[in-house]
Each structure stands twice: as C-alpha cells, then as structure tokens.
Write an enzyme that holds these catalytic residues in place. Structure first.
Site, short mmCIF file in Angstrom:
data_model
loop_
_atom_site.label_atom_id
_atom_site.label_comp_id
_atom_site.label_asym_id
_atom_site.label_seq_id
_atom_site.Cartn_x
_atom_site.Cartn_y
_atom_site.Cartn_z
N LYS A 152 -13.36 -0.12 -1.49
CA LYS A 152 -14.47 -0.89 -1.68
C LYS A 152 -15.74 -0.24 -1.17
O LYS A 152 -16.72 -0.23 0.07
CB LYS A 152 -13.83 -1.60 0.34
CG LYS A 152 -14.95 -3.08 0.17
CD LYS A 152 -14.95 -4.24 -0.68
CE LYS A 152 -15.50 -5.16 -0.49
NZ LYS A 152 -15.65 -6.54 -1.26
N ASP B 182 1.94 -6.25 -2.60
CA ASP B 182 3.52 -7.69 -2.20
C ASP B 182 2.69 -8.70 -3.04
O ASP B 182 3.57 -9.56 -3.60
CB ASP B 182 3.05 -8.43 -0.67
CG ASP B 182 3.88 -7.65 -0.05
OD1 ASP B 182 4.29 -6.59 -0.01
OD2 ASP B 182 4.19 -8.52 1.41
N ASP C 155 -0.59 -2.13 0.89
CA ASP C 155 0.13 -3.01 1.82
C ASP C 155 -0.14 -4.46 0.94
O ASP C 155 1.10 -5.33 0.41
CB ASP C 155 -0.59 -3.23 2.81
CG ASP C 155 0.70 -4.09 3.52
OD1 ASP C 155 1.68 -4.14 3.69
OD2 ASP C 155 0.50 -4.38 4.97
N TYR D 263 -3.85 1.53 9.97
CA TYR D 263 -3.16 1.14 10.29
C TYR D 263 -2.55 2.41 11.54
O TYR D 263 -1.73 2.37 12.25
CB TYR D 263 -1.62 1.04 9.74
CG TYR D 263 -1.76 -0.06 8.84
CD1 TYR D 263 -2.56 -0.93 9.07
CD2 TYR D 263 -0.92 -0.50 7.68
CE1 TYR D 263 -2.60 -2.41 8.51
CE2 TYR D 263 -0.76 -1.14 6.29
CZ TYR D 263 -1.63 -2.81 7.22
OH TYR D 263 -2.19 -3.34 6.29
N ASP E 84 -11.49 -6.44 -3.69
CA ASP E 84 -11.17 -8.16 -4.19
C ASP E 84 -11.19 -8.57 -5.15
O ASP E 84 -10.21 -9.47 -6.22
CB ASP E 84 -12.71 -8.51 -3.97
CG ASP E 84 -13.75 -7.79 -3.86
OD1 ASP E 84 -13.83 -6.86 -4.33
OD2 ASP E 84 -15.12 -8.50 -3.51
#
Ligand code: NAD
Length: 360
Positions: free
Chosen positions: A195, A255, A251, A146, A227
């Site tokens: 990852k 959630d 992020d 970001y 994942d």
C-alpha cells in the site's frame, strides 16, 4: 543417506491424513531412489494428553534436528474438548505459535490452484476461470502489524487503541529473496503487493523488493496495491504466479485466494525459515467433526508433502510426480465426500491415499 523428517500427526483427522501423506512419500521414495526416515512427534492436544503441555522443548529440539516437519493439524472442538478448559497458553493452538517462533518460520506459502476437474467448486464464472489458475501467495509471517507494539488506553474519557506496523529492511529482504527463489521454481513472475501510496512501511517494502530484484534478472517483477490485488484475485486470478506480501495483507489475500479455489481439503501450505528447513501442513484444521470416520480428504496433506520434497529436499521430480498423481486420480473421477460431485466415485481417506500412491 536418509532424509530426516519429523512427523507431527496432531489431532482430529491429523493422524489419518498424515498416514496417507507418508504412504505417498514412500511410493515417491521407492520410485525416485531416495530414503526418508520419519520421527513421530507429539503436538497440540495429543501432547497435552501425554505431557500436559501442547509442545515440549524436547519436541522442538527433535524438529530442529530434522530437515523438515510434516504436520497434520492440531486442535479439537472448542465447545466439547477438555483441552479448551486449560489456560490459553496451554491449549493446543499455543503449540502451533510456539513451534513457528522456535523454528523462525518467517515465510508462509499458500498455493491456490484450480483443478480442471473441480471447476464446479470454484465460485467464479466460467469466463473468468478460463484455463484455470495456479498461484502462490507468499506471506511474511513474523513481522508487521501482528507483532508491533500495541496499546489500548483511555484519554479524556475516550477509549483509544493503537497497533503499529513495523518492518525493517532485513525482514523484507529475506522474504523477498524467498519469493524470487520460489518464482524461479515456478513461472518466473513475482507480484509484490503493498500500500505504497499511503504507508511508509510499504514504501520501504517496495524499495527493498526492487533492490533484491536486481539479483534475479530472470524473474519478472511487478507491483500492485493491496486493494487492487483483492479485486484482481476475483477478476483475473490467472495473471498471478507468486504474490509476495506482508503479514496482514497476506493473511487476508491468502484466505481470499483459497476461497476462490472452492475446496478446503485440497489446499497445502508451507512455512519456511532462512535455510531450506520448512514446516508443511494442510491449510485446513483438524476437522474434529469427521475425525476417525475415514472420510477426510488427505490431498491437502499429500500436496504439502510434495511441497516439502520440492522446497526442503530439492526433489523436484518426485514432487511433480505426486502432483501429477493427484491430478490423475481426480481425472479418473475419484473423490472424497467434501469434493464429491455427480457421476464420480466416492472413496475414503485410505483409498484416496492408495490411489495416489499407486499413480506416483
Ligand atoms: P476445519 O478446517 O478443521 O474444518 C472446517 C470444515 O471443513 C469442517 O466441516 C470440516 O469437516 C471440513 N474439513 C476440513 N478439512 C477437511 C478435510 N481434509 N476433508 C474433509 N473435510 C474437511 O476448521 P474448524 O472447524 O474451524 O477448526 C477445527 C479445529 O482445527 C480447531 O481446533 C482449530 O483451532 C483447528 N485448526 C488448526 C489449524 C492448524 O493446525 N494449522 C488450522 C485451522 C484450524
């Protein structure tokens, strides 16, 4: 000496829920023998109405001069509020991004805790929920995808877009240190999520986390690919204590973890910098649809205040007492409208605050 706390009530339900959090903090202060001195600050729409901008430099200076910031939530209804006719950098949410940056808040903490009494709100099956779960998602907040360089271009008539995911070892080390410190205040387990089978940035992340772990032999470290973590959160959430991860993964996973608890009015959050300083706020927004009706659930803000006592003021006993008081009130069957279920007693914002304060 009194602890200096900056209080930003904000917009919508913000002032109502922050008032209840302060009430509960005062009850804890009286019981455990400490003092809190509140300085009220304007941010978001409330600041636009008075100052024409969502956050002034003076407000930032006042926040910096305090030990912690307790915030409600900011923003209004984007379709009806005049705040959203302003340029994007003058809208309420711009204040939020500016204060996070100004205070260098790089570590975001979002607990996901399932209360026995609210099991019905959890979308997972009973056999998966088991005894319940209690995890902390620790997300890096100021680096990664970001904040990397980005560009959209056209090459040979074909549109192309690039985002870059950059971390240096110092950015990884400081959040890893926070993660291990937080784990020490909990069940002593860190699961670092990356990852590393594909990304160089993740391989560096994993290497630096391993280095930091050497200073915390009492904390158990494991690694998980992102994942797999997304699956494990709905397959066996109880396995997690602290999940430590980079900005974008955090992020998404935070959630997902919030949804798994099922109750948005219950979820607290904290954003910390390198010192003990932090900004504490509920995970939900300013809920303009129910503002000034006296029905908002103040618990997320009250639990954020408990986090403030634990992480910024080292008042763990008082933080535990607030969390226990919230559990007790739920056990006694009191509910605000958003978490109401059959056979329970419906209460408003102020009454919920009173009930919790009385049980601290
Ligand atoms: P929201 O979280 O404010 O509301 C979503 C739904 O949940 C609404 O139906 C609301 O009534 C309900 N809800 C939220 N908190 C509740 C509580 N404590 N008790 C009972 N019900 C509750 O999200 P939204 O509607 O998408 O956003 C509203 C405003 O909040 C927007 O201006 C948005 O930008 C802002 N916002 C601010 C923050 C922040 O301050 N950090 C975070 C998210 C959204």
């Amino acid at each position: 000496m009194a602890h200096k706390i900056a209080v930003i009530p904000g917009d919508g339900i913000g002032p109502e829920i922050v008032a209840e959090a302060c009430k509960v903090l005062d009850a804890a202060a009286a019981k455990f023998g400490f003092e809190l001195e509140y300085t009220k600050l304007l941010m978001g729409g409330a600041s636009i109405d008075v100052n024409g901008v969502p956050l002034t430099d003076e407000t930032i200076a006042q926040a910096k001069a305090s030990e912690a910031v307790l915030m409600g939530s900011i923003g209004g209804d984007a379709n009806t509020s005049s705040w959203y006719k302003l340029e994007p950098q003058l809208r309420p949410e711009a204040g939020l991004l500016k204060i996070r940056k100004a205070l260098n808040l790089f570590a975001n903490l979002r607990p996901a805790y399932l209360y026995e009494e609210l099991k019905a709100a959890c979308p997972l099956r009973d056999e998966i929920i088991g005894e319940g779960f209690d995890m902390m998602i620790m997300r890096e907040l100021t680096g990664g995808l970001y904040f990397g360089a980005r560009e959209t271009s056209i090459e040979n008539g074909i549109r192309k877009a690039v985002d870059t995911l950059v971390y240096n070892e110092e950015e990884i080390r400081r959040i890893a240190v926070k993660g291990f410190e937080i784990a020490r205040k909990r069940r002593g387990k860190v699961c670092s999520v990356d990852k590393a089978n594909v990304l160089d940035s993740s391989r560096l992340w994993r290497a630096v986390v391993e280095e930091v772990a050497k200073d915390y032999p009492d904390v158990e470290l494991s690694h998980m690919l992102v994942d797999n973590c997304a699956m494990q959160l709905v397959r066996d959430p109880a396995q997690f204590d602290v999940i430590l991860t980079e900005n974008m993964f955090g992020d998404i996973l935070s959630d997902e973890a919030s949804m798994v608890t099922g109750s948005i009015g219950m979820l607290s959050s904290a954003s910390l910098n390198e010192t003990k300083f932090g900004l504490y706020e509920p995970s939900h927004g300013s809920a303009p649809d129910i503002a000034e009706k006296g029905i908002a659930n103040p618990i997320a803000t009250i639990l954020s205040a408990a986090m403030m006592l634990r992480y910024s003021l080292d008042l763990d006993e008082a933080a535990n007492a607030i969390e226990a008081a919230v559990r007790q009130v739920l056990k006694e069957g009191y509910r605000t409208g958003d978490i109401m279920s059959e056979g329970c007693t419906r209460v408003g914002t102020v009454q919920m605050g009173d009930l919790i304060a009385a049980r601290v």
